[in-house]
Design a protein around this motif. Structure first.
Motif, PDB file in Angstrom:
ATOM      1  N   SER A  98       0.814  -1.217   0.000  1.00 25.44           N
ATOM      2  CA  SER A  98       0.000   0.000   0.000  1.00 25.44           C
ATOM      3  C   SER A  98       0.848   1.269   0.000  1.00 25.44           C
ATOM      4  CB  SER A  98      -0.974   0.001   1.179  1.00 25.44           C
ATOM      5  OG  SER A  98      -0.277  -0.020   2.404  1.00 25.44           O
ATOM      6  N   ASP A  99       1.963   1.271   0.717  1.00 25.16           N
ATOM      7  CA  ASP A  99       2.832   2.461   0.720  1.00 25.16           C
ATOM      8  C   ASP A  99       3.401   2.723  -0.668  1.00 25.16           C
ATOM      9  OD1 ASP A  99       2.357   2.749   3.412  1.00 25.16           O
ATOM     10  OD2 ASP A  99       4.279   1.898   4.042  1.00 25.16           O
ATOM     11  N   ALA A 100       3.910   1.678  -1.303  1.00 30.87           N
ATOM     12  CA  ALA A 100       4.472   1.821  -2.648  1.00 30.87           C
ATOM     13  C   ALA A 100       3.387   2.228  -3.638  1.00 30.87           C
ATOM     14  CB  ALA A 100       5.142   0.527  -3.083  1.00 30.87           C
ATOM     15  N   TYR A 101       2.191   1.660  -3.494  1.00 32.85           N
ATOM     16  CA  TYR A 101       1.079   2.016  -4.377  1.00 32.85           C
ATOM     17  C   TYR A 101       0.752   3.505  -4.245  1.00 32.85           C
ATOM     18  CZ  TYR A 101      -3.460   2.167  -6.608  1.00 32.85           C
ATOM     19  OH  TYR A 101      -4.502   2.497  -7.430  1.00 32.85           O
ATOM     20  N   ASP A 102       0.705   4.009  -3.006  1.00 27.07           N
ATOM     21  CA  ASP A 102       0.417   5.435  -2.779  1.00 27.07           C
ATOM     22  C   ASP A 102       1.451   6.326  -3.448  1.00 27.07           C
ATOM     23  OD1 ASP A 102      -1.805   4.718  -1.283  1.00 27.07           O
ATOM     24  OD2 ASP A 102      -0.811   5.022   0.659  1.00 27.07           O
ATOM     25  N   ILE A 103       2.713   5.932  -3.368  1.00 23.71           N
ATOM     26  CA  ILE A 103       3.784   6.722  -3.979  1.00 23.71           C
ATOM     27  C   ILE A 103       3.648   6.699  -5.499  1.00 23.71           C
ATOM     28  CG2 ILE A 103       6.276   6.868  -4.348  1.00 23.71           C
ATOM     29  CD1 ILE A 103       6.568   5.663  -1.478  1.00 23.71           C
ATOM     30  N   ILE A 104       3.442   5.525  -6.068  1.00 25.25           N
ATOM     31  CA  ILE A 104       3.318   5.409  -7.530  1.00 25.25           C
ATOM     32  C   ILE A 104       2.096   6.175  -8.027  1.00 25.25           C
ATOM     33  CG2 ILE A 104       2.852   3.777  -9.405  1.00 25.25           C
ATOM     34  CD1 ILE A 104       4.749   1.838  -7.985  1.00 25.25           C
ATOM     35  N   GLU A 105       0.997   6.087  -7.302  1.00 27.46           N
ATOM     36  CA  GLU A 105      -0.206   6.827  -7.693  1.00 27.46           C
ATOM     37  C   GLU A 105       0.057   8.336  -7.674  1.00 27.46           C
ATOM     38  OE1 GLU A 105      -4.871   6.605  -6.641  1.00 27.46           O
ATOM     39  OE2 GLU A 105      -3.553   6.958  -4.919  1.00 27.46           O
ATOM     40  N   ALA A 106       0.720   8.811  -6.634  1.00 28.55           N
ATOM     41  CA  ALA A 106       1.042  10.238  -6.549  1.00 28.55           C
ATOM     42  C   ALA A 106       1.973  10.655  -7.684  1.00 28.55           C
ATOM     43  CB  ALA A 106       1.669  10.554  -5.188  1.00 28.55           C
ATOM     44  N   LEU A 107       2.922   9.797  -8.048  1.00 23.83           N
ATOM     45  CA  LEU A 107       3.827  10.106  -9.158  1.00 23.83           C
ATOM     46  C   LEU A 107       3.073  10.149 -10.479  1.00 23.83           C
ATOM     47  CD1 LEU A 107       6.840   7.900  -8.082  1.00 23.83           C
ATOM     48  CD2 LEU A 107       6.878  10.389  -8.321  1.00 23.83           C
ATOM     49  N   MET A 108       2.179   9.182 -10.700  1.00 21.47           N
ATOM     50  CA  MET A 108       1.406   9.151 -11.944  1.00 21.47           C
ATOM     51  C   MET A 108       0.526  10.384 -12.094  1.00 21.47           C
ATOM     52  SD  MET A 108       0.002   5.391 -12.747  1.00 21.47           S
ATOM     53  CE  MET A 108       0.985   4.306 -13.752  1.00 21.47           C
ATOM     54  N   LEU A 109      -0.075  10.791 -10.989  1.00 22.26           N
ATOM     55  CA  LEU A 109      -0.991  11.921 -11.026  1.00 22.26           C
ATOM     56  C   LEU A 109      -0.289  13.264 -10.777  1.00 22.26           C
ATOM     57  CD1 LEU A 109      -3.959  10.263  -9.110  1.00 22.26           C
ATOM     58  CD2 LEU A 109      -3.689  10.552 -11.589  1.00 22.26           C
ATOM     59  N   ARG A 110       1.035  13.188 -10.601  1.00 21.88           N
ATOM     60  CA  ARG A 110       1.876  14.380 -10.385  1.00 21.88           C
ATOM     61  C   ARG A 110       1.402  15.198  -9.191  1.00 21.88           C
ATOM     62  NH1 ARG A 110       3.136  16.215 -16.592  1.00 21.88           N
ATOM     63  NH2 ARG A 110       3.253  14.114 -17.375  1.00 21.88           N
ATOM     64  N   ARG A 111       1.163  14.526  -8.110  1.00 18.80           N
ATOM     65  CA  ARG A 111       0.696  15.170  -6.886  1.00 18.80           C
ATOM     66  C   ARG A 111       1.882  15.417  -5.960  1.00 18.80           C
ATOM     67  NH1 ARG A 111      -4.866  11.823  -5.961  1.00 18.80           N
ATOM     68  NH2 ARG A 111      -6.040  12.932  -7.555  1.00 18.80           N
ATOM     69  N   ARG A 112       2.491  16.584  -6.109  1.00 14.03           N
ATOM     70  CA  ARG A 112       3.680  16.949  -5.325  1.00 14.03           C
ATOM     71  C   ARG A 112       3.385  17.013  -3.824  1.00 14.03           C
ATOM     72  NH1 ARG A 112       8.748  16.740  -7.402  1.00 14.03           N
ATOM     73  NH2 ARG A 112       8.691  17.403  -9.529  1.00 14.03           N
ATOM     74  N   LYS A 113       2.237  17.555  -3.462  1.00 18.39           N
ATOM     75  CA  LYS A 113       1.919  17.695  -2.036  1.00 18.39           C
ATOM     76  C   LYS A 113       1.783  16.334  -1.361  1.00 18.39           C
ATOM     77  CE  LYS A 113      -0.078  22.252  -2.320  1.00 18.39           C
ATOM     78  NZ  LYS A 113       0.545  23.158  -1.423  1.00 18.39           N
ATOM     79  N   VAL A 114       1.212  15.366  -2.062  1.00 11.59           N
ATOM     80  CA  VAL A 114       1.096  14.016  -1.513  1.00 11.59           C
ATOM     81  C   VAL A 114       2.484  13.414  -1.331  1.00 11.59           C
ATOM     82  CG1 VAL A 114       0.232  11.675  -1.945  1.00 11.59           C
ATOM     83  CG2 VAL A 114      -1.199  13.652  -2.495  1.00 11.59           C
ATOM     84  N   LEU A 115       3.357  13.601  -2.320  1.00 14.43           N
ATOM     85  CA  LEU A 115       4.734  13.095  -2.214  1.00 14.43           C
ATOM     86  C   LEU A 115       5.467  13.749  -1.045  1.00 14.43           C
ATOM     87  CD1 LEU A 115       5.773  12.932  -5.970  1.00 14.43           C
ATOM     88  CD2 LEU A 115       5.378  11.007  -4.430  1.00 14.43           C
ATOM     89  N   GLU A 116       5.285  15.063  -0.890  1.00 10.33           N
ATOM     90  CA  GLU A 116       5.928  15.769   0.230  1.00 10.33           C
ATOM     91  C   GLU A 116       5.418  15.242   1.566  1.00 10.33           C
ATOM     92  OE1 GLU A 116       5.240  19.930  -0.468  1.00 10.33           O
ATOM     93  OE2 GLU A 116       6.452  19.915  -2.297  1.00 10.33           O
ATOM     94  N   LYS A 117       4.111  14.985   1.648  1.00 10.96           N
ATOM     95  CA  LYS A 117       3.524  14.443   2.877  1.00 10.96           C
ATOM     96  C   LYS A 117       4.099  13.063   3.176  1.00 10.96           C
ATOM     97  CE  LYS A 117      -0.884  12.968   4.820  1.00 10.96           C
ATOM     98  NZ  LYS A 117      -2.298  12.744   4.552  1.00 10.96           N
ATOM     99  N   LEU A 118       4.207  12.210   2.155  1.00 13.87           N
ATOM    100  CA  LEU A 118       4.776  10.879   2.350  1.00 13.87           C
ATOM    101  C   LEU A 118       6.238  10.956   2.772  1.00 13.87           C
ATOM    102  CD1 LEU A 118       3.146   9.110  -0.735  1.00 13.87           C
ATOM    103  CD2 LEU A 118       2.608   8.682   1.672  1.00 13.87           C
ATOM    104  N   GLN A 119       6.981  11.896   2.189  1.00 15.84           N
ATOM    105  CA  GLN A 119       8.386  12.084   2.559  1.00 15.84           C
ATOM    106  C   GLN A 119       8.500  12.532   4.007  1.00 15.84           C
ATOM    107  OE1 GLN A 119      11.190  11.455   0.529  1.00 15.84           O
ATOM    108  NE2 GLN A 119      12.214  11.635   2.480  1.00 15.84           N
ATOM    109  N   ASN A 120       7.647  13.473   4.424  1.00 18.16           N
ATOM    110  CA  ASN A 120       7.660  13.954   5.802  1.00 18.16           C
ATOM    111  C   ASN A 120       7.326  12.836   6.775  1.00 18.16           C
ATOM    112  OD1 ASN A 120       8.381  16.525   4.984  1.00 18.16           O
ATOM    113  ND2 ASN A 120       6.271  17.270   4.955  1.00 18.16           N
TER     114      ASN A 120
END
Length: 125
Positions: A98-120
Motif C-alpha cells: 500500500s505504501d508503494a502504491y500510494d507513492i506510484i499513484e502520486a507520481l502518476m498523477l503528479r501530486r507533489r503535495k502528496v509526495l511531500e507528505k509521504l516524505q515527511n
C-alpha cells in the motif's frame, strides 16, 4: 483487444497495466539510481543498466521518486527481470504494498503535495 505485430504475425497485447513515459521517475536498484523509459503499476523499463542481471532474476526497488528530484522515497518493491537488451532492462513488479502504491499513484498523477507528505512521514516529521 489491441494487437502487436511480431515479425509479420499478429499477437494479442500481453501487458495488463498500461505504462507511461511521462512523467519519468527515478528508481534505486542495488544502490544505483536509474531513470525510467516507461513505467506503470505492473512494471517499468530503464536504460543505462550495466549491472549483471539475468532474465527471471528477482530483486527489489529500494527507492522511488520524481525524475526532477535527487531525493527518493524509501520503498521495498519486489520485482523480476523480464527482458534484457544490452543496457536496457524491462522489469515486472511482483507485489505492490500500500505504501508503494500510494507513492506510484502520486507520481502518476503528479501530486507533489502528496509526495511531500509521504516524505515527511518517512522522516518522522
Amino acid at each position: 483487444m489491441a494487437r502487436r505485430s511480431v515479425i509479420g504475425k499478429s499477437k494479442p497485447y500481453e501487458r495488463k497495466n498500461r505504462r507511461v513515459a511521462v512523467p519519468a521517475i527515478n528508481l534505486s536498484i542495488r544502490g544505483a539510481q536509474y531513470q525510467t523509459l516507461d513505467w506503470g503499476l505492473g512494471g517499468f523499463r530503464i536504460d543505462q543498466f550495466e549491472a549483471p542481471m539475468k532474465k527471471d532474476e528477482e530483486f527489489r526497488v529500494e527507492g522511488i521518486g520524481p525524475a526532477d528530484s535527487e531525493q527518493l522515497l524509501a520503498v521495498q518493491i519486489p520485482c523480476r527481470a523480464v527482458r534484457r537488451n544490452k543496457y536496457e532492462l524491462a522489469c515486472a513488479i511482483i507485489a505492490l504494498g500500500s505504501d508503494a502504491y500510494d507513492i506510484i499513484e502520486a507520481l502518476m498523477l503528479r501530486r507533489r503535495k502528496v509526495l511531500e507528505k509521504l516524505q515527511n512521514q518517512a522522516n518522522g516529521e
